[in-house]
Design a protein around this motif. Structure first.
Motif, PDB file in Angstrom:
ATOM      1  N   MET A   1     134.664  62.002  78.402  1.00 52.32           N
ATOM      2  CA  MET A   1     133.411  61.531  77.774  1.00 52.32           C
ATOM      3  C   MET A   1     132.234  62.322  78.325  1.00 52.32           C
ATOM      4  SD  MET A   1     132.132  58.829  75.890  1.00 52.32           S
ATOM      5  CE  MET A   1     130.614  59.340  75.176  1.00 52.32           C
ATOM      6  N   LYS A   2     131.481  62.932  77.426  1.00 54.23           N
ATOM      7  CA  LYS A   2     130.374  63.777  77.897  1.00 54.23           C
ATOM      8  C   LYS A   2     129.113  62.973  78.213  1.00 54.23           C
ATOM      9  CE  LYS A   2     130.866  67.011  74.702  1.00 54.23           C
ATOM     10  NZ  LYS A   2     130.182  67.418  73.622  1.00 54.23           N
ATOM     11  N   ALA A   3     129.053  61.688  77.709  1.00 52.46           N
ATOM     12  CA  ALA A   3     127.809  60.926  77.834  1.00 52.46           C
ATOM     13  C   ALA A   3     127.365  60.810  79.277  1.00 52.46           C
ATOM     14  CB  ALA A   3     128.003  59.550  77.234  1.00 52.46           C
ATOM     15  N   LYS A   4     126.127  61.109  79.503  1.00 54.74           N
ATOM     16  CA  LYS A   4     125.604  61.048  80.862  1.00 54.74           C
ATOM     17  C   LYS A   4     124.745  59.803  81.043  1.00 54.74           C
ATOM     18  CE  LYS A   4     126.637  65.288  82.579  1.00 54.74           C
ATOM     19  NZ  LYS A   4     127.563  65.670  81.531  1.00 54.74           N
ATOM     20  N   LYS A   5     123.968  59.484  80.026  1.00 57.20           N
ATOM     21  CA  LYS A   5     122.996  58.400  80.196  1.00 57.20           C
ATOM     22  C   LYS A   5     123.242  57.287  79.170  1.00 57.20           C
ATOM     23  CE  LYS A   5     118.017  57.598  80.361  1.00 57.20           C
ATOM     24  NZ  LYS A   5     116.701  58.219  80.227  1.00 57.20           N
ATOM     25  N   ILE A   6     123.326  56.041  79.697  1.00 56.13           N
ATOM     26  CA  ILE A   6     123.559  54.888  78.821  1.00 56.13           C
ATOM     27  C   ILE A   6     122.367  53.949  78.929  1.00 56.13           C
ATOM     28  CG2 ILE A   6     125.067  52.917  78.338  1.00 56.13           C
ATOM     29  CD1 ILE A   6     127.329  54.387  79.734  1.00 56.13           C
ATOM     30  N   CYS A   7     121.902  53.501  77.785  1.00 56.60           N
ATOM     31  CA  CYS A   7     120.804  52.541  77.766  1.00 56.60           C
ATOM     32  C   CYS A   7     121.350  51.219  77.227  1.00 56.60           C
ATOM     33  CB  CYS A   7     119.711  53.106  76.855  1.00 56.60           C
ATOM     34  SG  CYS A   7     118.176  52.264  77.003  1.00 56.60           S
ATOM     35  N   ILE A   8     121.275  50.157  78.050  1.00 54.61           N
ATOM     36  CA  ILE A   8     121.821  48.867  77.622  1.00 54.61           C
ATOM     37  C   ILE A   8     120.678  47.895  77.352  1.00 54.61           C
ATOM     38  CG2 ILE A   8     123.288  46.912  78.298  1.00 54.61           C
ATOM     39  CD1 ILE A   8     125.150  48.779  79.601  1.00 54.61           C
ATOM     40  N   LEU A   9     120.652  47.360  76.142  1.00 57.80           N
ATOM     41  CA  LEU A   9     119.560  46.459  75.768  1.00 57.80           C
ATOM     42  C   LEU A   9     120.019  45.016  75.947  1.00 57.80           C
ATOM     43  CD1 LEU A   9     119.486  49.129  73.722  1.00 57.80           C
ATOM     44  CD2 LEU A   9     117.356  47.987  73.076  1.00 57.80           C
ATOM     45  N   GLY A  10     119.399  44.318  76.890  1.00 58.19           N
ATOM     46  CA  GLY A  10     119.780  42.946  77.208  1.00 58.19           C
ATOM     47  C   GLY A  10     120.591  42.927  78.491  1.00 58.19           C
ATOM     48  N   LEU A  11     120.005  42.374  79.561  1.00 53.04           N
ATOM     49  CA  LEU A  11     120.723  42.324  80.844  1.00 53.04           C
ATOM     50  C   LEU A  11     121.100  40.883  81.169  1.00 53.04           C
ATOM     51  CD1 LEU A  11     118.730  44.966  82.951  1.00 53.04           C
ATOM     52  CD2 LEU A  11     121.007  45.187  81.944  1.00 53.04           C
ATOM     53  N   GLY A  12     121.839  40.257  80.266  1.00 53.53           N
ATOM     54  CA  GLY A  12     122.280  38.875  80.472  1.00 53.53           C
ATOM     55  C   GLY A  12     123.718  38.813  80.933  1.00 53.53           C
ATOM     56  N   TYR A  13     124.414  37.774  80.472  1.00 53.42           N
ATOM     57  CA  TYR A  13     125.787  37.499  80.919  1.00 53.42           C
ATOM     58  C   TYR A  13     126.752  38.661  80.627  1.00 53.42           C
ATOM     59  CZ  TYR A  13     124.662  32.631  81.963  1.00 53.42           C
ATOM     60  OH  TYR A  13     124.139  31.493  82.518  1.00 53.42           O
ATOM     61  N   ILE A  14     126.472  39.431  79.584  1.00 54.53           N
ATOM     62  CA  ILE A  14     127.348  40.550  79.232  1.00 54.53           C
ATOM     63  C   ILE A  14     126.713  41.883  79.633  1.00 54.53           C
ATOM     64  CG2 ILE A  14     128.509  41.743  77.308  1.00 54.53           C
ATOM     65  CD1 ILE A  14     129.601  38.906  77.935  1.00 54.53           C
ATOM     66  N   GLY A  15     125.429  42.041  79.304  1.00 51.88           N
ATOM     67  CA  GLY A  15     124.753  43.325  79.533  1.00 51.88           C
ATOM     68  C   GLY A  15     124.711  43.713  81.007  1.00 51.88           C
ATOM     69  N   LEU A  16     124.404  42.761  81.867  1.00 49.00           N
ATOM     70  CA  LEU A  16     124.248  43.111  83.294  1.00 49.00           C
ATOM     71  C   LEU A  16     125.569  43.546  83.933  1.00 49.00           C
ATOM     72  CD1 LEU A  16     122.464  43.464  85.739  1.00 49.00           C
ATOM     73  CD2 LEU A  16     122.631  41.000  86.180  1.00 49.00           C
ATOM     74  N   PRO A  17     126.662  42.752  83.779  1.00 46.76           N
ATOM     75  CA  PRO A  17     127.915  43.255  84.358  1.00 46.76           C
ATOM     76  C   PRO A  17     128.380  44.567  83.731  1.00 46.76           C
ATOM     77  CG  PRO A  17     128.267  41.121  83.234  1.00 46.76           C
ATOM     78  CD  PRO A  17     126.800  41.362  83.274  1.00 46.76           C
ATOM     79  N   THR A  18     128.181  44.720  82.423  1.00 43.95           N
ATOM     80  CA  THR A  18     128.607  45.974  81.768  1.00 43.95           C
ATOM     81  C   THR A  18     127.801  47.155  82.311  1.00 43.95           C
ATOM     82  OG1 THR A  18     129.113  44.713  79.774  1.00 43.95           O
ATOM     83  CG2 THR A  18     128.948  47.093  79.508  1.00 43.95           C
ATOM     84  N   ALA A  19     126.494  46.970  82.425  1.00 45.16           N
ATOM     85  CA  ALA A  19     125.625  48.028  82.959  1.00 45.16           C
ATOM     86  C   ALA A  19     126.065  48.405  84.375  1.00 45.16           C
ATOM     87  CB  ALA A  19     124.171  47.552  82.955  1.00 45.16           C
ATOM     88  N   SER A  20     126.355  47.395  85.174  1.00 42.44           N
ATOM     89  CA  SER A  20     126.713  47.646  86.579  1.00 42.44           C
ATOM     90  C   SER A  20     128.044  48.372  86.690  1.00 42.44           C
ATOM     91  CB  SER A  20     126.799  46.319  87.351  1.00 42.44           C
ATOM     92  OG  SER A  20     125.612  45.597  87.167  1.00 42.44           O
ATOM     93  N   ILE A  21     128.990  48.000  85.827  1.00 41.12           N
ATOM     94  CA  ILE A  21     130.307  48.664  85.892  1.00 41.12           C
ATOM     95  C   ILE A  21     130.166  50.141  85.497  1.00 41.12           C
ATOM     96  CG2 ILE A  21     132.616  48.762  84.874  1.00 41.12           C
ATOM     97  CD1 ILE A  21     132.602  45.707  84.780  1.00 41.12           C
ATOM     98  N   PHE A  22     129.390  50.411  84.434  1.00 40.66           N
ATOM     99  CA  PHE A  22     129.188  51.818  84.063  1.00 40.66           C
ATOM    100  C   PHE A  22     128.491  52.580  85.196  1.00 40.66           C
ATOM    101  CE2 PHE A  22     129.730  50.743  79.409  1.00 40.66           C
ATOM    102  CZ  PHE A  22     130.742  51.664  79.185  1.00 40.66           C
ATOM    103  N   ALA A  23     127.500  51.920  85.818  1.00 39.68           N
ATOM    104  CA  ALA A  23     126.750  52.596  86.894  1.00 39.68           C
ATOM    105  C   ALA A  23     127.658  52.893  88.088  1.00 39.68           C
ATOM    106  CB  ALA A  23     125.564  51.728  87.321  1.00 39.68           C
ATOM    107  N   THR A  24     128.523  51.945  88.434  1.00 39.92           N
ATOM    108  CA  THR A  24     129.403  52.188  89.582  1.00 39.92           C
ATOM    109  C   THR A  24     130.494  53.208  89.227  1.00 39.92           C
ATOM    110  OG1 THR A  24     130.641  50.197  89.011  1.00 39.92           O
ATOM    111  CG2 THR A  24     129.030  49.984  90.773  1.00 39.92           C
ATOM    112  N   ASN A  25     130.592  53.549  87.939  1.00 39.40           N
ATOM    113  CA  ASN A  25     131.506  54.620  87.531  1.00 39.40           C
ATOM    114  C   ASN A  25     130.775  55.957  87.370  1.00 39.40           C
ATOM    115  OD1 ASN A  25     134.494  53.848  86.879  1.00 39.40           O
ATOM    116  ND2 ASN A  25     133.284  52.076  86.313  1.00 39.40           N
ATOM    117  N   GLY A  26     129.540  56.009  87.852  1.00 37.95           N
ATOM    118  CA  GLY A  26     128.838  57.280  87.915  1.00 37.95           C
ATOM    119  C   GLY A  26     127.921  57.602  86.751  1.00 37.95           C
ATOM    120  N   PHE A  27     127.824  56.733  85.757  1.00 39.90           N
ATOM    121  CA  PHE A  27     126.901  56.983  84.637  1.00 39.90           C
ATOM    122  C   PHE A  27     125.475  56.644  85.068  1.00 39.90           C
ATOM    123  CE2 PHE A  27     130.898  56.555  82.527  1.00 39.90           C
ATOM    124  CZ  PHE A  27     130.816  57.327  81.376  1.00 39.90           C
ATOM    125  N   GLU A  28     124.509  57.327  84.495  1.00 37.95           N
ATOM    126  CA  GLU A  28     123.114  56.913  84.687  1.00 37.95           C
ATOM    127  C   GLU A  28     122.858  55.782  83.683  1.00 37.95           C
ATOM    128  OE1 GLU A  28     120.101  59.819  83.740  1.00 37.95           O
ATOM    129  OE2 GLU A  28     118.500  58.355  84.076  1.00 37.95           O
TER     130      GLU A  28
END
Ligand code: SAJ
Length: 425
Positions: A1-28
């Protein structure tokens, strides 16, 4: 996957854990939130919702420098929409947050971006609602940018584990969109990823929760029947479920939460002529709080000015979430009938009515009404609690208490889905 930067709209019950998992996998990862307090909390490595394992995950993500929260949308390679899709009072899907997220993304959308809708949505939302909003950017979905629906399927209380382990369904506006989204999620998803079109993905998500709702309605109907018959619905279900192809769910005081009590309406709204069984099930589950109150009044009919202690107000056990909890209409109904109610919940901190400590809640009451099966309740000592109450009566709507133990402590134990104990004994 070439994607470097992910923008997640909504940091609730789904958005926050998803954002954190992508971040801990090295994505911005940039999380876009409408609430300044939430933004500040997350940027300090804190959390605004309770979920096992989430705090450690967010701390790690923020510390790594890969996750930050902001109020403003930024250009990115991938946009993930994880905003709420509630229902209005008329049981219509409220897509305001999806629309707002779509407009925000359209303002920064670039060629070759990938947009993913995670929010549970009515069939046709991606194709007929979100796509035209995104195309306002002057780009064509499926040609200039990709669009996919990857509905979240995690259960509150096990969100972090299930995000990683569950199978995923990904629908694309075209095959390439589904494949690109699949490549992205494969970074952390250990379950199987199935590809389809957007509307099939939307419908399959809705049907998962609808299946559960209709099944619970069946269990609740059985509960009412067994009360009349003077037998136990819990025993009937246990025995029926010994059959290898039967899985009847459990009765209860109603279906709460933001998913199962909401999603079937997204189908009923569109297909009111056809979705007969779905509507009946939904309405039956919505009638359960009233049924519980009716039964409770019968249980207490000989007690003048009864006082009741409610145990548990979250929509299910071992969580602090009170969204659409059946406890609320039950308590409202009791209060309207002039009945004195005290409430205890070991997890909930924020509720419409005053919360008490266990002893204060039980002091001088005539009946304990158990509405949520928190583990704590299974380990209570009825001998001790019996000293606090005025009348030793308990009404267990979740089959959570050890009947023998409570009977030994002098309690009359009523259960939802069972005949009156006085008639049985
Ligand atoms: N309930 C019963 N009887 C049962 C099971 C549940 O009365 O046998 C009640 C619960 O007490 C609660 C409500 O139903 O009030 C819903 O609880 P739940 O645990 O069934 O589901 P949710 O709403 O917490 O999460 C569901 C999950 N869907 C399925 O299991 C098919 C989850 O995987 C979804 O991601 C989530 O909805 C969602 O976000 O859609």
């Amino acid at each position: 996957m070439k994607a470097k930067k992910i923008c997640i709209l909504g940091l609730g019950y789904i958005g926050l854990p998803t954002a954190s998992i992508f971040a801990t996998n090295g994505f911005e990862v940039v999380g876009v939130e409408v609430n300044q307090n939430v933004v500040d909390t997350i940027n300090k490595g804190g959390i605004h919702i309770q979920e096992p394992g989430l705090h450690t995950l967010v701390q790690a993500a923020v510390k790594s420098g890969c996750l930050r929260a902001t109020l403003e949308i930024e250009s990115a390679d991938v946009f993930i929409i994880a905003v709420p899709t509630p229902i209005t009072e008329n049981k219509q899907a409220d897509l305001t947050f999806v629309r707002d997220a779509g407009h925000m993304i359209a303002s920064v959308l670039q060629k070759d971006n990938l947009v993913i809708l995670e929010s549970t949505s009515p069939p046709g939302t991606c194709d007929g609602f979100l796509k035209p909003i995104l195309e306002e950017a002057g780009l064509k979905a499926g040609i200039d940018f990709s669009l996919a629906h990857s509905p979240e399927r995690v259960i509150p209380g096990s969100t972090v584990r299930e995000l990683i382990q569950n199978n995923r369904v990904i629908g694309g506006i075209n095959r390439n969109s589904a494949q690109l989204a699949s490549q992205l999620y494969k970074v952390f998803v250990e379950g199987e990823i199935k590809l389809t079109d957007c509307t099939t993905a939307e419908m399959s998500k809705l049907m998962e929760n609808t299946y559960r709702d209709v099944n619970i309605a069946l269990a609740n109907e059985l509960a009412v029947i067994c009360e009349k018959e003077g037998i136990s619905a819990w025993e009937v279900i246990e025995l029926s479920n010994l059959h290898p192809r039967v899985n009847i769910h459990q009765p209860g005081p109603g279906v709460g939460g933001h998913c199962i009590a909401v999603d079937p309406w997204f189908i009923i709204e569109r297909y009111s002529d056809a979705a007969k069984m779905i509507e009946l099930g939904r309405k039956h589950n919505d009638s359960m709080p009233g049924y519980v109150v009716q039964r409770l009044k019968l249980i207490l009919e000989n007690i003048p000015a009864p006082k009741i202690a409610v145990l548990g107000v979250s929509y299910k056990g071992n969580i602090d979430d009170v969204r659409l909890t059946p406890a609320l209409p039950i308590i409202q109904n009791l209060k309207e009938a002039g009945i004195d109610v005290t409430i205890y919940d070991p997890h909930v901190r924020d509720f419409e009515y005053e919360l008490f400590g266990l002893k204060d809640a039980l002091n001088g009451v005539d009946c304990i009404l158990l509405l949520t099966d928190h583990d704590e309740f299974k380990f209570m000592a009825p001998q001790e609690l019996g000293k606090l109450v005025r009348n030793r009566i308990v009404f267990d709507t979740k089959n959570a208490l050890d009947r023998e133990l409570w009977q030994k402590a002098g309690f009359t134990v009523y259960r939802l889905g069972e005949g009156d104990p006085k008639e049985n004994n």
